[in-house]
Write a protein that holds these residues in place. Structure first.
Motif, PDB file in Angstrom:
ATOM      1  N   ALA A  51      38.724  17.128  69.226  1.00 42.21           N
ATOM      2  CA  ALA A  51      38.266  15.809  69.659  1.00 42.21           C
ATOM      3  C   ALA A  51      38.624  14.711  68.663  1.00 42.21           C
ATOM      4  O   ALA A  51      38.410  13.524  68.938  1.00 42.21           O
ATOM      5  CB  ALA A  51      36.748  15.834  69.868  1.00 42.21           C
ATOM      6  N   SER A 133      38.903   2.097  63.011  1.00 44.39           N
ATOM      7  CA  SER A 133      38.497   2.961  64.121  1.00 44.39           C
ATOM      8  C   SER A 133      38.737   4.418  63.726  1.00 44.39           C
ATOM      9  O   SER A 133      39.606   5.104  64.264  1.00 44.39           O
ATOM     10  CB  SER A 133      39.290   2.625  65.388  1.00 44.39           C
ATOM     11  N   GLN A 216      33.720  15.587  72.086  1.00 42.09           N
ATOM     12  CA  GLN A 216      34.357  14.382  72.608  1.00 42.09           C
ATOM     13  C   GLN A 216      33.323  13.276  72.849  1.00 42.09           C
ATOM     14  O   GLN A 216      33.568  12.107  72.530  1.00 42.09           O
ATOM     15  CB  GLN A 216      35.111  14.709  73.889  1.00 42.09           C
ATOM     16  N   ASP A 217      32.178  13.632  73.390  1.00 39.70           N
ATOM     17  CA  ASP A 217      31.114  12.656  73.612  1.00 39.70           C
ATOM     18  C   ASP A 217      30.631  12.079  72.279  1.00 39.70           C
ATOM     19  O   ASP A 217      30.402  10.864  72.154  1.00 39.70           O
ATOM     20  CB  ASP A 217      29.940  13.303  74.346  1.00 39.70           C
ATOM     21  N   ARG A 220      33.316   9.747  70.796  1.00 41.15           N
ATOM     22  CA  ARG A 220      33.365   8.473  71.533  1.00 41.15           C
ATOM     23  C   ARG A 220      32.223   7.562  71.113  1.00 41.15           C
ATOM     24  O   ARG A 220      32.414   6.342  70.967  1.00 41.15           O
ATOM     25  CB  ARG A 220      33.318   8.734  73.040  1.00 41.15           C
ATOM     26  N   ARG A 221      31.047   8.120  70.931  1.00 43.98           N
ATOM     27  CA  ARG A 221      29.900   7.322  70.485  1.00 43.98           C
ATOM     28  C   ARG A 221      30.212   6.665  69.146  1.00 43.98           C
ATOM     29  O   ARG A 221      29.952   5.464  68.942  1.00 43.98           O
ATOM     30  CB  ARG A 221      28.668   8.220  70.363  1.00 43.98           C
ATOM     31  N   ARG A 223      33.161   5.985  67.806  1.00 40.97           N
ATOM     32  CA  ARG A 223      34.224   4.976  67.905  1.00 40.97           C
ATOM     33  C   ARG A 223      33.724   3.688  68.547  1.00 40.97           C
ATOM     34  O   ARG A 223      34.239   2.599  68.263  1.00 40.97           O
ATOM     35  CB  ARG A 223      35.398   5.529  68.710  1.00 40.97           C
ATOM     36  N   ARG A 224      32.729   3.800  69.423  1.00 45.75           N
ATOM     37  CA  ARG A 224      32.165   2.600  70.050  1.00 45.75           C
ATOM     38  C   ARG A 224      31.322   1.788  69.078  1.00 45.75           C
ATOM     39  O   ARG A 224      30.932   0.661  69.389  1.00 45.75           O
ATOM     40  CB  ARG A 224      31.275   2.989  71.236  1.00 45.75           C
TER      41      ARG A 224
END
Length: 321
Positions: A51, A133, A216-217, A220-221, A223-224
């Protein structure tokens, strides 16, 4: 190659590397660094690292071979490090528990319990301050969750909403002490993370597809900019805490327990899942096994042919007064 096939392939590679190294370590007695094998735990490292991007950074503890390889670390340099050779990833000075490969995004590993948790938080803080990022991920065992640095790091990461994924490889034992003997009933490691306001998921760590989805979840959290995430991955090491041997009954782990976890082999489970729609996977497994066993044999030969660090350079890289 599909993503699911890649996940399986990476697990097979790690298994082949560690099984071959365990045999060489035991039979030849030339590698004298302590070794902590991840045989049986391959799904945690592979699922999480899949991920991540190359610019993301991983930090590991003493059981770090799988994480290093899953993140793209140089196998030849890793094996040379186990032999204490100059061409090793830490120039032969760190051994099995001190691997590093900056080009691959594997920051460092350490034998000090829980040390890299705080280092990963520091890296994540630098990413946040620079507006990059990038994500830091740190792997540690259930025993490290009882260290003070675990709580300090989670608190700091939550307070500053840092892009760090905490990955607890809960293999049920801290050396030879089982989890119920160390932590109060009715509590959990992921529950401790939630106490700091960090979303935490407990996942079957022997299901590489479930681990990959959860990772992956979590990434993503981060990176947001929503802050840290926590994964508790239930798994089990097949071999002894440190060393190449099986340790039935010697360490307090009954053979029946080990056998029950071997039956839940992450590689076999992934292969069985894929075989329903990918009948050629059995032949691929055999081909990968031959390929990776040959690869590690070449790495061992290269390590043996490499020189030891020069005595004159023993203090290179150290602090001097």
């Amino acid at each position: 190659m599909t993503q699911r096939r890649l996940l399986l392939r990476d697990m097979v590679r790690i298994r082949c590397v560690e099984e071959e190294l365990a045999d060489v370590y035991r039979d030849e007695q030339e590698m004298r660094t302590p070794v902590h094998f991840s045989i049986g735990q391959e799904a945690t490292a592979v699922g999480v690292c899949a991920a991540l991007r190359r610019v993301d950074v991983v930090y590991g503890g003493h059981r770090c071979h799988a994480q290093y390889l899953a993140k793209g670390g140089d196998l030849t340099a890793m094996v040379a490090e186990l032999y204490g050779k100059q061409s090793g990833s830490a120039a032969g000075r760190g051994g099995s528990v001190h691997l590093t490969d900056r080009a691959a995004g594997f920051g460092a590993s350490s034998a000090i319990l829980g040390e890299m948790i705080s280092v990963a938080v520091g890296a994540a803080w630098s990413f946040a301050l620079r507006g990059e990022s990038r994500v830091a991920a740190t792997f540690f065992g259930d025993g490290a969750s009882e260290e003070g640095v675990f709580h300090e790091s989670l608190n700091f990461a939550a307070l500053h909403r840092l892009p760090v994924v905490f990955v607890c490889e809960n293999n049920q034992y801290s050396l030879s002490s089982p989890l119920p003997a160390r932590q109060p009933p009715g509590t959990s490691i992921s529950g401790r993370a939630r106490a700091y306001g960090i979303p935490a998921r407990r996942v079957d760590g022997n299901d590489v597809f479930a681990v990959s989805e959860a990772a992956q979840d979590a990434v993503r959290r981060c990176r947001r900019g929503d802050g840290p995430a926590f994964l508790e991955l239930d798994t089990y090491r097949w071999r002894e805490h440190v060393g190449p041997h099986w340790d039935y009954d010697v360490s307090g782990r009954p053979k029946s327990d080990v056998d029950s976890w071997v039956a839940r082999c992450p590689i076999r489970r992934a292969a069985e899942t894929l075989s329903a729609s990918d009948p050629g996977i059995t032949d691929e497994l055999a081909a990968w096994t031959r390929e990776f066993r040959a690869e590690v044999h070449e790495a061992v030969a290269a390590a043996k042919a490499s020189p030891f660090p020069a005595v004159a350079d023993l203090l290179a890289g150290t602090y001097e007064s």
